[in-house]
Design a protein around this motif. Structure first.
Motif, PDB file in Angstrom:
ATOM      1  N   ASN A  85      42.243  41.294  32.365  1.00 16.33           N
ATOM      2  CA  ASN A  85      42.351  39.731  32.809  1.00 16.33           C
ATOM      3  C   ASN A  85      43.663  39.691  33.753  1.00 16.33           C
ATOM      4  N   GLU A  86      43.729  40.657  35.001  1.00 12.89           N
ATOM      5  CA  GLU A  86      44.468  40.735  35.953  1.00 12.89           C
ATOM      6  C   GLU A  86      43.634  40.531  37.098  1.00 12.89           C
ATOM      7  N   LEU A  87      43.974  39.878  38.268  1.00 12.06           N
ATOM      8  CA  LEU A  87      43.254  39.920  39.646  1.00 12.06           C
ATOM      9  C   LEU A  87      44.268  40.559  40.576  1.00 12.06           C
ATOM     10  N   TRP A  88      43.532  41.613  41.194  1.00  9.30           N
ATOM     11  CA  TRP A  88      44.273  42.623  42.286  1.00  9.30           C
ATOM     12  C   TRP A  88      43.566  41.992  43.453  1.00  9.30           C
ATOM     13  N   PRO A  89      44.489  42.118  44.423  1.00  9.16           N
ATOM     14  CA  PRO A  89      43.967  41.585  45.896  1.00  9.16           C
ATOM     15  C   PRO A  89      43.182  42.553  46.498  1.00  9.16           C
ATOM     16  N   ILE A  90      42.265  42.177  47.567  1.00  5.06           N
ATOM     17  CA  ILE A  90      41.577  43.100  48.424  1.00  5.06           C
ATOM     18  C   ILE A  90      41.811  42.185  49.945  1.00  5.06           C
ATOM     19  N   TYR A  91      42.417  42.919  50.814  1.00  2.00           N
ATOM     20  CA  TYR A  91      43.043  42.668  52.055  1.00  2.00           C
ATOM     21  C   TYR A  91      42.064  42.775  53.325  1.00  2.00           C
ATOM     22  N   GLY A  92      41.913  41.900  54.018  1.00  2.00           N
ATOM     23  CA  GLY A  92      41.134  41.947  55.318  1.00  2.00           C
ATOM     24  C   GLY A  92      42.442  42.068  56.491  1.00  2.00           C
ATOM     25  N   LYS A  93      41.892  41.939  57.775  1.00  2.00           N
ATOM     26  CA  LYS A  93      43.042  42.331  58.819  1.00  2.00           C
ATOM     27  C   LYS A  93      44.040  41.110  58.730  1.00  2.00           C
ATOM     28  N   ASP A  94      45.267  41.581  59.245  1.00  2.00           N
ATOM     29  CA  ASP A  94      46.089  40.844  59.372  1.00  2.00           C
ATOM     30  C   ASP A  94      46.990  40.476  58.035  1.00  2.00           C
ATOM     31  N   ASP A  95      46.847  41.435  57.108  1.00  2.00           N
ATOM     32  CA  ASP A  95      47.158  41.243  55.479  1.00  2.00           C
ATOM     33  C   ASP A  95      46.717  39.855  54.703  1.00  2.00           C
ATOM     34  N   GLU A  96      45.593  39.413  55.359  1.00  2.00           N
ATOM     35  CA  GLU A  96      44.782  38.187  54.761  1.00  2.00           C
ATOM     36  C   GLU A  96      44.315  38.835  53.382  1.00  2.00           C
ATOM     37  N   VAL A  97      44.424  38.121  52.008  1.00  2.00           N
ATOM     38  CA  VAL A  97      43.908  38.192  51.065  1.00  2.00           C
ATOM     39  C   VAL A  97      42.423  37.665  51.020  1.00  2.00           C
ATOM     40  N   ILE A  98      41.239  38.530  51.336  1.00  2.00           N
ATOM     41  CA  ILE A  98      39.917  37.854  51.374  1.00  2.00           C
ATOM     42  C   ILE A  98      39.256  37.552  49.852  1.00  2.00           C
ATOM     43  N   TYR A  99      39.709  38.313  48.775  1.00  2.00           N
ATOM     44  CA  TYR A  99      39.305  37.919  47.730  1.00  2.00           C
ATOM     45  C   TYR A  99      40.011  38.919  46.614  1.00  2.00           C
ATOM     46  N   SER A 100      39.765  38.606  45.333  1.00  2.00           N
ATOM     47  CA  SER A 100      40.641  39.491  44.484  1.00  2.00           C
ATOM     48  C   SER A 100      39.576  39.760  43.453  1.00  2.00           C
ATOM     49  N   ALA A 101      40.029  40.865  42.515  1.00  3.56           N
ATOM     50  CA  ALA A 101      38.908  41.662  41.836  1.00  3.56           C
ATOM     51  C   ALA A 101      39.754  41.561  40.229  1.00  3.56           C
ATOM     52  N   GLU A 102      39.078  41.703  39.140  1.00  3.55           N
ATOM     53  CA  GLU A 102      39.653  42.238  37.821  1.00  3.55           C
ATOM     54  C   GLU A 102      40.050  43.753  38.089  1.00  3.55           C
ATOM     55  N   ARG A 103      41.223  44.144  37.418  1.00  2.91           N
ATOM     56  CA  ARG A 103      41.902  45.107  37.896  1.00  2.91           C
ATOM     57  C   ARG A 103      41.187  46.296  37.151  1.00  2.91           C
ATOM     58  N   SER A 104      40.679  46.274  36.191  1.00 10.04           N
ATOM     59  CA  SER A 104      39.748  46.974  35.481  1.00 10.04           C
ATOM     60  C   SER A 104      38.622  47.806  36.487  1.00 10.04           C
ATOM     61  N   GLY A 105      38.234  46.657  37.170  1.00  8.71           N
ATOM     62  CA  GLY A 105      36.896  46.791  37.943  1.00  8.71           C
ATOM     63  C   GLY A 105      36.943  47.185  39.375  1.00  8.71           C
ATOM     64  N   THR A 106      38.374  47.528  40.046  1.00 11.62           N
ATOM     65  CA  THR A 106      38.715  47.718  41.147  1.00 11.62           C
ATOM     66  C   THR A 106      37.848  49.235  41.498  1.00 11.62           C
ATOM     67  N   GLY A 107      38.190  50.085  40.589  1.00  8.63           N
ATOM     68  CA  GLY A 107      37.437  51.433  40.926  1.00  8.63           C
ATOM     69  C   GLY A 107      35.930  51.378  40.972  1.00  8.63           C
ATOM     70  N   LEU A 108      35.294  50.674  40.656  1.00  8.11           N
ATOM     71  CA  LEU A 108      33.669  50.324  40.901  1.00  8.11           C
ATOM     72  C   LEU A 108      33.641  49.832  42.422  1.00  8.11           C
ATOM     73  N   LEU A 109      34.409  49.290  43.034  1.00  9.29           N
ATOM     74  CA  LEU A 109      34.431  48.934  44.384  1.00  9.29           C
ATOM     75  C   LEU A 109      35.086  49.809  45.210  1.00  9.29           C
ATOM     76  N   GLY A 110      36.026  50.764  44.715  1.00 14.45           N
ATOM     77  CA  GLY A 110      36.671  51.878  45.507  1.00 14.45           C
ATOM     78  C   GLY A 110      37.699  51.124  46.452  1.00 14.45           C
ATOM     79  N   ILE A 111      38.116  50.137  46.003  1.00 11.44           N
ATOM     80  CA  ILE A 111      39.035  49.156  46.836  1.00 11.44           C
ATOM     81  C   ILE A 111      40.413  49.684  46.622  1.00 11.44           C
ATOM     82  N   MET A 112      41.461  49.350  47.814  1.00 11.21           N
ATOM     83  CA  MET A 112      42.820  49.499  47.706  1.00 11.21           C
ATOM     84  C   MET A 112      43.355  49.150  46.409  1.00 11.21           C
ATOM     85  N   ARG A 113      44.188  49.774  45.876  1.00  7.42           N
ATOM     86  CA  ARG A 113      44.864  49.439  44.456  1.00  7.42           C
ATOM     87  C   ARG A 113      46.479  49.191  44.671  1.00  7.42           C
TER      88      ARG A 113
END
Length: 333
Positions: free
Chosen positions: A112-140
């Motif tokens: 129940n924690e949201l972690w950020p996914i960044y686009g260019k210029d350090d803009e947060v483009i969306y956030s994802a549930e912490r436990s699911g970040t590995g499913l998307l392979g995104i930066m942690r």
């Protein structure tokens, strides 16, 4: 003594993704099982496993939204809604659906924690549930701190505070850990995060943290999970850690507040090195300790033949946008 891990072994366990220049065959073999999650402009956000992409495509479109796959380039586009709030809600709905349908074991560790996914210029483009970040392979992103006390009777004039993870933790239960560590949620300042974690995990007073904790830079690496991480093995975790040191008062006694730490130990450098060699530390915590040893002249080019590769693996160049692209000496905390 047979069976012990070298410093380089420890780095390769934490920074496990093959390097294209030095491990071309392993790099190609792994890359052939991955799709790169990209954003509208084409820049990469993460590495998604074939199996996850198949599951994503099998999920009803009203849950996942449109997904565009380029088989030739092995890229996937998803969650491209107009606003950050809409995109975050779409990803949250997907993760909720997968959790409710028990699609992935990793989501049993829902935080129940949201972690950020960044686009260019350090803009947060969306956030994802912490436990699911590995499913998307995104930066942690996270914060790690090494606490130590000065002790003139010990080698290198110090002893290091080591935490042991609780036996009932869903990830790496019972393993040794850095003095304080935690994940960085969307919108959270790294220094405020380490202050919060220090209170929760070790009952370290805020005033002591603000007075003594020192930001020392960032480490970057790509971990590949095994069964100790909980859930499905083989998930890709590109990670950045903001790293801190704190010299603790000699009379400070840490006490766990949140149940995540079972014990604390105050060990000499040699005792820590022995536990590292035995593989007792959570992999990325071994990496943080290597960084600490280098900065405190405990590990040097003179006593470590693999020094240059270890340094390279502590500061891996990552293709994903985000605050880790800021030079460590100028990183904002």
């Amino acid at each position: 003594m047979p069976g012990l891990m070298s410093n380089l072994d420890l780095m390769k366990e934490a920074d496990a993704f093959p390097y294209e220049d030095s491990e071309p065959e392993a790099y190609k073999a792994l890359s052939d099982t991955l799709y790169t999650l990209i954003w509208k402009g084409g820049h990469p956000l993460g590495y998604m496993l074939d199996s996850v992409l198949k599951t994503l495509l099998d999920t009803p479109e009203e849950i996942r939204g449109p997904v565009i796959v380029d088989e030739a380039k092995r890229t996937v586009r998803a969650f491209e809604l107009p606003t950050e709030a809409e995109r975050t809600a779409r990803v949250a709905g997907l993760m909720k659906y997968w959790r409710e349908n028990k699609t992935f074991d990793i989501l049993r560790g829902w935080r129940n924690e949201l972690w950020p996914i960044y686009g260019k210029d350090d803009e947060v483009i969306y956030s994802a549930e912490r436990s699911g970040t590995g499913l998307l392979g995104i930066m942690r992103y996270g914060v790690h701190m090494t606490g130590y006390v000065k002790d003139e009777t010990a080698s290198y004039g110090m002893k290091i505070l080591v935490a042991q993870r609780a036996a009932n933790k869903s990830t790496y239960p019972g393993m040794l850990d850095n003095s304080v560590a935690g994940g960085l949620m969307t919108g959270e300042d790294p220094f405020e995060c380490i202050i919060r974690e220090a209170d929760e995990e070790a009952n370290l007073p805020e005033e002591l943290m603000r007075e003594r904790a020192k930001f020392t830079g960032m480490v970057t690496y790509i971990y590949i999970t095994d069964e100790r991480a909980g859930g499905e093995a083989g998930q890709i975790y590109p990670e950045t850690q903001w790293v801190y040191d704190i010299e603790l008062p000699t009379d400070f006694v840490p006490t766990p507040n949140d149940g995540e730490v079972a014990n604390f130990y105050l060990w000499t450098v040699e005792e820590v090195q022995q536990k590292l060699a035995e593989g007792r530390f959570k992999p990325n915590c071994a990496l943080i300790l290597a960084d600490f040893f280098i900065r405190h002249k405990i590990m040097t080019p003179e006593n470590e033949s693999n020094y240059d590769e270890i340094v390279r693996r502590l500061h891996r160049k990552l293709p994903f946008p985000g605050p880790h692209q800021i030079a460590p000496s100028t990183a904002s905390v």
